[in-house]
Design a protein around this motif. Sequence first.
Motif, PDB file in Angstrom:
ATOM      1  N   ASN A 208       0.802  -1.224   0.000  1.00 56.83           N
ATOM      2  CA  ASN A 208       0.000   0.000   0.000  1.00 56.83           C
ATOM      3  C   ASN A 208       0.837   1.278   0.000  1.00 56.83           C
ATOM      4  O   ASN A 208       0.275   2.375  -0.033  1.00 56.83           O
ATOM      5  N   ASP A 209       2.155   1.141   0.061  1.00 54.69           N
ATOM      6  CA  ASP A 209       3.018   2.319   0.170  1.00 54.69           C
ATOM      7  C   ASP A 209       3.001   3.134  -1.124  1.00 54.69           C
ATOM      8  O   ASP A 209       3.288   2.606  -2.203  1.00 54.69           O
ATOM      9  N   LEU A 210       2.682   4.397  -1.013  1.00 52.69           N
ATOM     10  CA  LEU A 210       2.709   5.307  -2.159  1.00 52.69           C
ATOM     11  C   LEU A 210       3.840   6.315  -2.036  1.00 52.69           C
ATOM     12  O   LEU A 210       4.407   6.743  -3.045  1.00 52.69           O
ATOM     13  N   TYR A 211       4.179   6.669  -0.806  1.00 54.44           N
ATOM     14  CA  TYR A 211       5.132   7.764  -0.577  1.00 54.44           C
ATOM     15  C   TYR A 211       6.490   7.512  -1.247  1.00 54.44           C
ATOM     16  O   TYR A 211       6.953   8.323  -2.056  1.00 54.44           O
ATOM     17  N   TRP A 212       7.131   6.381  -0.912  1.00 53.70           N
ATOM     18  CA  TRP A 212       8.481   6.139  -1.424  1.00 53.70           C
ATOM     19  C   TRP A 212       8.495   5.831  -2.925  1.00 53.70           C
ATOM     20  O   TRP A 212       9.332   6.384  -3.648  1.00 53.70           O
ATOM     21  N   PRO A 213       7.603   4.986  -3.457  1.00 55.67           N
ATOM     22  CA  PRO A 213       7.595   4.787  -4.913  1.00 55.67           C
ATOM     23  C   PRO A 213       7.338   6.080  -5.689  1.00 55.67           C
ATOM     24  O   PRO A 213       7.884   6.267  -6.779  1.00 55.67           O
ATOM     25  N   LEU A 214       6.543   6.975  -5.134  1.00 52.18           N
ATOM     26  CA  LEU A 214       6.272   8.244  -5.808  1.00 52.18           C
ATOM     27  C   LEU A 214       7.538   9.085  -5.928  1.00 52.18           C
ATOM     28  O   LEU A 214       7.691   9.870  -6.863  1.00 52.18           O
ATOM     29  N   ILE A 215       8.487   8.901  -4.999  1.00 52.31           N
ATOM     30  CA  ILE A 215       9.734   9.665  -5.011  1.00 52.31           C
ATOM     31  C   ILE A 215      10.743   9.087  -5.998  1.00 52.31           C
ATOM     32  O   ILE A 215      11.381   9.817  -6.750  1.00 52.31           O
ATOM     33  N   VAL A 216      10.893   7.758  -6.012  1.00 46.26           N
ATOM     34  CA  VAL A 216      12.006   7.154  -6.753  1.00 46.26           C
ATOM     35  C   VAL A 216      11.607   6.551  -8.096  1.00 46.26           C
ATOM     36  O   VAL A 216      12.474   6.121  -8.855  1.00 46.26           O
ATOM     37  N   VAL A 217      10.315   6.513  -8.416  1.00 47.07           N
ATOM     38  CA  VAL A 217       9.879   5.878  -9.660  1.00 47.07           C
ATOM     39  C   VAL A 217       9.094   6.864 -10.507  1.00 47.07           C
ATOM     40  O   VAL A 217       8.124   7.476 -10.038  1.00 47.07           O
ATOM     41  N   SER A 218       9.527   7.023 -11.736  1.00 54.55           N
ATOM     42  CA  SER A 218       8.766   7.800 -12.722  1.00 54.55           C
ATOM     43  C   SER A 218       8.495   6.985 -13.978  1.00 54.55           C
ATOM     44  O   SER A 218       7.774   7.425 -14.862  1.00 54.55           O
ATOM     45  N   ASN A 219       9.064   5.789 -14.043  1.00 52.45           N
ATOM     46  CA  ASN A 219       8.876   4.883 -15.175  1.00 52.45           C
ATOM     47  C   ASN A 219       7.782   3.874 -14.829  1.00 52.45           C
ATOM     48  O   ASN A 219       7.865   3.186 -13.810  1.00 52.45           O
ATOM     49  N   GLN A 220       6.755   3.776 -15.684  1.00 52.39           N
ATOM     50  CA  GLN A 220       5.637   2.881 -15.404  1.00 52.39           C
ATOM     51  C   GLN A 220       6.067   1.419 -15.309  1.00 52.39           C
ATOM     52  O   GLN A 220       5.373   0.605 -14.699  1.00 52.39           O
ATOM     53  N   ALA A 221       7.197   1.076 -15.905  1.00 46.64           N
ATOM     54  CA  ALA A 221       7.658  -0.309 -15.874  1.00 46.64           C
ATOM     55  C   ALA A 221       7.988  -0.767 -14.464  1.00 46.64           C
ATOM     56  O   ALA A 221       7.990  -1.977 -14.183  1.00 46.64           O
ATOM     57  N   TYR A 222       8.288   0.168 -13.549  1.00 46.85           N
ATOM     58  CA  TYR A 222       8.632  -0.179 -12.174  1.00 46.85           C
ATOM     59  C   TYR A 222       7.569   0.296 -11.182  1.00 46.85           C
ATOM     60  O   TYR A 222       7.812   0.263  -9.972  1.00 46.85           O
ATOM     61  N   ALA A 223       6.432   0.721 -11.664  1.00 45.31           N
ATOM     62  CA  ALA A 223       5.394   1.254 -10.784  1.00 45.31           C
ATOM     63  C   ALA A 223       4.786   0.152  -9.933  1.00 45.31           C
ATOM     64  O   ALA A 223       4.512  -0.952 -10.407  1.00 45.31           O
ATOM     65  N   THR A 224       4.580   0.445  -8.652  1.00 46.62           N
ATOM     66  CA  THR A 224       3.887  -0.462  -7.743  1.00 46.62           C
ATOM     67  C   THR A 224       2.384  -0.204  -7.835  1.00 46.62           C
ATOM     68  O   THR A 224       1.957   0.801  -8.406  1.00 46.62           O
ATOM     69  N   PRO A 225       1.539  -1.088  -7.287  1.00 44.98           N
ATOM     70  CA  PRO A 225       0.091  -0.923  -7.454  1.00 44.98           C
ATOM     71  C   PRO A 225      -0.466   0.443  -7.055  1.00 44.98           C
ATOM     72  O   PRO A 225      -1.211   1.044  -7.838  1.00 44.98           O
ATOM     73  N   PRO A 226      -0.158   1.000  -5.855  1.00 46.02           N
ATOM     74  CA  PRO A 226      -0.717   2.326  -5.544  1.00 46.02           C
ATOM     75  C   PRO A 226      -0.250   3.416  -6.505  1.00 46.02           C
ATOM     76  O   PRO A 226      -1.028   4.288  -6.875  1.00 46.02           O
ATOM     77  N   LEU A 227       1.022   3.364  -6.891  1.00 44.78           N
ATOM     78  CA  LEU A 227       1.537   4.346  -7.846  1.00 44.78           C
ATOM     79  C   LEU A 227       0.876   4.155  -9.203  1.00 44.78           C
ATOM     80  O   LEU A 227       0.639   5.120  -9.922  1.00 44.78           O
ATOM     81  N   GLY A 228       0.568   2.921  -9.544  1.00 46.04           N
ATOM     82  CA  GLY A 228      -0.105   2.651 -10.810  1.00 46.04           C
ATOM     83  C   GLY A 228      -1.468   3.300 -10.899  1.00 46.04           C
ATOM     84  O   GLY A 228      -1.925   3.654 -11.993  1.00 46.04           O
ATOM     85  N   LEU A 229      -2.131   3.482  -9.757  1.00 46.88           N
ATOM     86  CA  LEU A 229      -3.428   4.164  -9.772  1.00 46.88           C
ATOM     87  C   LEU A 229      -3.284   5.622 -10.194  1.00 46.88           C
ATOM     88  O   LEU A 229      -4.178   6.179 -10.828  1.00 46.88           O
ATOM     89  N   LEU A 230      -2.159   6.240  -9.833  1.00 47.96           N
ATOM     90  CA  LEU A 230      -1.924   7.614 -10.284  1.00 47.96           C
ATOM     91  C   LEU A 230      -1.716   7.652 -11.792  1.00 47.96           C
ATOM     92  O   LEU A 230      -2.226   8.543 -12.478  1.00 47.96           O
ATOM     93  N   PHE A 231      -0.957   6.685 -12.329  1.00 44.56           N
ATOM     94  CA  PHE A 231      -0.793   6.602 -13.776  1.00 44.56           C
ATOM     95  C   PHE A 231      -2.128   6.294 -14.444  1.00 44.56           C
ATOM     96  O   PHE A 231      -2.393   6.729 -15.558  1.00 44.56           O
ATOM     97  N   PHE A 232      -2.956   5.511 -13.740  1.00 43.36           N
ATOM     98  CA  PHE A 232      -4.282   5.184 -14.276  1.00 43.36           C
ATOM     99  C   PHE A 232      -5.121   6.442 -14.435  1.00 43.36           C
ATOM    100  O   PHE A 232      -5.759   6.653 -15.453  1.00 43.36           O
ATOM    101  N   ARG A 233      -5.074   7.302 -13.453  1.00 44.63           N
ATOM    102  CA  ARG A 233      -5.839   8.541 -13.541  1.00 44.63           C
ATOM    103  C   ARG A 233      -5.242   9.475 -14.581  1.00 44.63           C
ATOM    104  O   ARG A 233      -5.949  10.239 -15.220  1.00 44.63           O
TER     105      ARG A 233
END
Length: 277
Positions: A208-233
Amino acid sequence: MTNTLSFGRAFRLTLLSLGALIFLAPYIFMISTAGKGQSEIFTSSLSLIPTQFFYLENFAKAFGRVSMGQLLWNGVIVCGLIFVIQVIIAIPCAYAMAKLKFGAARLLMALVMLGLLVPIHATSLPLYVAFDSAALLNSYTALVAPFSISVFAIFLFLQFFRAMPDDLIHAARLDGMSELGIVMRVIVPNAWPAITAFAIFSVVAHWNDLYWPLIVVSNQAYATPPLGLLFFRAAEAGDDYGALMAATLIITLPLVAAFLLAQKRFVEGITMTGLKG
């Protein structure tokens, strides 16, 4: 006397049912919204049962607008690596602090307690600079490395190992086992309730962590599920709440299934470590 007991039991059941309903309410609304069309979601009337079922359409949008399979796979890899590394490090540390006699034991215990007070937010900036300098942003290493040592895991296993009988370890030493052998062949087989309990804490927290993936990931290939919801929107689905709730439902179902499967072990682990609520 019987009437008093019946009333008390009925009151407790009612109170527990009300509490469960409050906690389940967001999930119930999520399931309901995932089956509604846009026009029905934004009506003033509140209805949990959709007048027309759009589940197939919304789930098709959820799978079509983002790589849902890749998001779930990334979540499995990241959570799995974090959990395995945390356990490999935490069990020997906790065993040494619980069963071995050495001068720095109390100091290490104090450091563990202090470590529980330090959130990831306090160290995020220097960690980000370090990963950026090492060209490790947008990688599994950046997602996993900061959480490889869990002071909570050390504390949890420490409490569990303290309850284990010393005679069991003394017998293993008399049989000629090394300390590493004791950990692998005696401690770990008896520690599965605590490991399962910690697995629930670890997987839920990092899935469920969004904070750290949001900082270190900008490539969708490495996006975790919560971060993927932001890309989804961002994929022109920001106002399509039916599809967004369907995607959220897909992402949360693995956690619900994992908890239901491990529920018995989880309760055993919490009880045996003395971390009762």
